[in-house]
Design an enzyme around this catalytic site. Structure first.
Site, PDB file in Angstrom:
ATOM      1  N   GLY B  70      35.994  44.938  47.794  1.00  0.00           N
ATOM      2  CA  GLY B  70      37.109  45.335  48.720  1.00  0.00           C
ATOM      3  C   GLY B  70      37.614  46.509  48.793  1.00  0.00           C
ATOM      4  O   GLY B  70      37.992  47.443  50.320  1.00  0.00           O
ATOM      5  N   THR B  71      37.741  47.219  47.652  1.00  0.00           N
ATOM      6  CA  THR B  71      38.346  48.258  48.057  1.00  0.00           C
ATOM      7  C   THR B  71      37.386  49.298  48.713  1.00  0.00           C
ATOM      8  O   THR B  71      37.790  50.361  49.354  1.00  0.00           O
ATOM      9  CB  THR B  71      38.076  48.830  46.609  1.00  0.00           C
ATOM     10  OG1 THR B  71      39.321  47.990  45.854  1.00  0.00           O
ATOM     11  CG2 THR B  71      38.354  50.228  46.484  1.00  0.00           C
ATOM     12  N   HIS B 187      36.260  38.042  46.154  1.00  0.00           N
ATOM     13  CA  HIS B 187      36.490  37.180  45.061  1.00  0.00           C
ATOM     14  C   HIS B 187      37.989  37.128  45.070  1.00  0.00           C
ATOM     15  O   HIS B 187      38.377  35.935  44.569  1.00  0.00           O
ATOM     16  CB  HIS B 187      36.303  38.422  43.811  1.00  0.00           C
ATOM     17  CG  HIS B 187      37.381  39.429  43.542  1.00  0.00           C
ATOM     18  ND1 HIS B 187      38.185  38.881  42.974  1.00  0.00           N
ATOM     19  CD2 HIS B 187      37.406  40.281  43.918  1.00  0.00           C
ATOM     20  CE1 HIS B 187      38.380  39.974  43.023  1.00  0.00           C
ATOM     21  NE2 HIS B 187      38.218  40.931  43.381  1.00  0.00           N
ATOM     22  N   CYS B 310      54.372  49.107  31.679  1.00  0.00           N
ATOM     23  CA  CYS B 310      53.672  49.167  29.841  1.00  0.00           C
ATOM     24  C   CYS B 310      52.275  47.875  30.525  1.00  0.00           C
ATOM     25  O   CYS B 310      51.235  47.718  29.112  1.00  0.00           O
ATOM     26  CB  CYS B 310      53.969  48.742  28.879  1.00  0.00           C
ATOM     27  SG  CYS B 310      55.454  47.426  29.244  1.00  0.00           S
TER      28      CYS B 310
END
Lengths: 77, 365
Positions: B70-71, B187, B310
């Site tokens: 997808g990226t 996915h 974090c």
């Protein structure tokens, strides 16, 4: 205007600066101002968000001499 | 037994995909460009995958390109539209809450002399723009991947050519009207990882921003994962066929979660409560460390994601939450799947007050 209380939260990661802010809110009178100096970038979002959620006033940001942002909060209640 | 509530990061393989994958692995190994029998078989499977995908999305088969992720489809979509309109200008405007892949494409564009600006969003995460006309290309997601808010893509497309990142919404929501290019990721709907979709509207000006290749599909680079593409298409068809029922069920689970977490003091529930993706919600607990809560929930058998600094590799808080003015620490993103039940949600709701209170107590509050 000089703040009633300055909190040095340099080197602390979020949520620690916000926890310090919450713990020390009662140390200033209603109408008084606290400045939180924090170099963790998350504080830029989380101090205003804390003010919104806890119904306190977010005044704005002013940098310390070392460039670390100080987030100004006025106690409303 | 872990209760998996992170489908927005990756949905388990749909049974329809599993069946197609096994079958296609056996018959779809050859290079679809060659002129022999096995190649013809692979070509037929690839064409089938393309047609089934197009039909499920309500578009033309020649508008579909299979990419390795997808990226990569996002990068191709954004940069390809910009290159196609290079003579008109070089300004990419993107909502401030786009997925990192859009932001990275913008930074790449900027590093090569282009202009890249982000557009503010309101407290619900919906993009605000009144001068979209100045954009050479406008990048606006179909719906936000962290908070679920649906974006006004069709309205914006009346003012500038739009790239829409549909990775979070594909299969769940129809594609919006008006886009010139779009991207999706298998996915996220129950297809295999390693299959993305680049969609380019017929007639849209798009040029390959990368070196390119000599495939049957001129937008594709490298040999397609034929079996993966077919499995992705099978899952997409199944998901689209089931979505009315799935969406209603998942939306009700998320409503239940949204209502339930407000019982915990100092909780910020964000995103549009109604006009949103059906399957996910984001909320943040004041004074809570994101890593601590994800770890504790994992210990208790719940798999959830967090956008807190974090928990990110970058140590930067979620730029989505930041742009919305939402609390960034103590953040959880919960996303339900096809098999999630009310009992799953209720167990999470039962665990959260104690987990949150424990972390706050440890913090000295």
């Amino acid at each position: 205007m000089n703040p009633d209380l300055e909190l040095d939260c340099r080197g602390m990661l979020c949520p620690r600066p916000i926890i310090e802010l919450a713990r020390h809110l009662g140390d200033v009178p209603v109408g008084g101002e606290i400045v939180v100096y924090a170099d963790d970038v998350a504080a830029a979002s989380d101090v205003p968000a804390w003010c919104r959620m806890r119904a306190q006033e977010y005044v704005g940001v002013q940098n310390a001499d070392d460039g670390v942002p100080g987030y100004r909060v006025r106690r409303l209640s | 037994m872990t209760t998996y509530l992170d489908t927005a990061s990756g949905e388990p393989l749909h049974p329809a995909a599993r069946a197609a994958l096994e079958q296609a692995r056996e018959h779809g190994y050859a290079d679809p460009r060659r002129l022999h029998g096995p190649a013809r078989n692979a070509r037929i499977l690839l064409d089938n995958a393309r047609e089934a995908t197009a039909e499920a999305l309500g578009i033309r088969a020649d508008e579909v390109t299979f990419t390795p992720s997808g990226t990569h489809a996002v990068h191709l979509g954004v940069l390809g539209l910009l290159l196609g309109r290079a003579r008109q200008g070089n300004l990419l405007l993107a909502s401030a809450v786009e997925h990192a892949s859009v932001m990275h494409a913008g930074q790449w564009h900027q590093a090569r002399g282009g202009a890249f600006e982000t557009l503010p969003v309101d407290a619900l995460g919906r993009v605000r723009v009144d001068d979209a006309e100045r954009a050479t290309v406008l990048a606006v997601q179909t719906a936000n991947h962290e908070v679920g808010t649906v974006q006004p893509v069709a309205d914006l497309a009346q003012h500038a050519p739009v790239f829409t990142d549909a990775c979070a919404s594909a299969g769940r929501l129809p594609l919006p009207e008006g886009w010139s290019a779009a991207a999706a990721s298998a996915h996220k709907w129950g297809g295999p990882a390693g299959v993305g979709l680049l969609l380019v509207r017929k007639g849209a000006r798009w040029r390959n921003p990368f070196p390119g290749d000599d495939r049957v599909d001129e937008r594709a680079t490298g040999m397609e994962d034929v079996a993966g593409a077919l499995a992705a298409a099978a899952a997409l068809q199944a998901v689209v066929a089931e979505r009315e029922e799935t969406n209603a069920r998942q939306a009700a689970l998320i409503d239940r979660l949204r209502a339930g977490v407000t019982a915990i003091p100092d909780t910020d529930v964000v995103g549009d409560p109604v006009d949103r993706l059906p399957h996910l919600v984001t909320f943040s607990f004041l004074y809570v460390d994101g890593e601590a809560i994800v770890t504790e929930l994992d210990r208790r058998g719940f798999a959830v994601a967090s956008g807190s600094a974090c928990t990110a590799s970058t140590l930067e808080p979620s730029h989505v939450l930041t742009a919305m003015g939402a609390l960034t620490h103590g953040n959880l993103r919960v996303s339900v799947g096809r098999e999630s039940t009310e009992a799953d949600v209720d167990r999470l709701l039962a665990a959260l007050p104690e987990v949150v209170a424990g972390i706050r107590r440890d913090a000295g509050l």
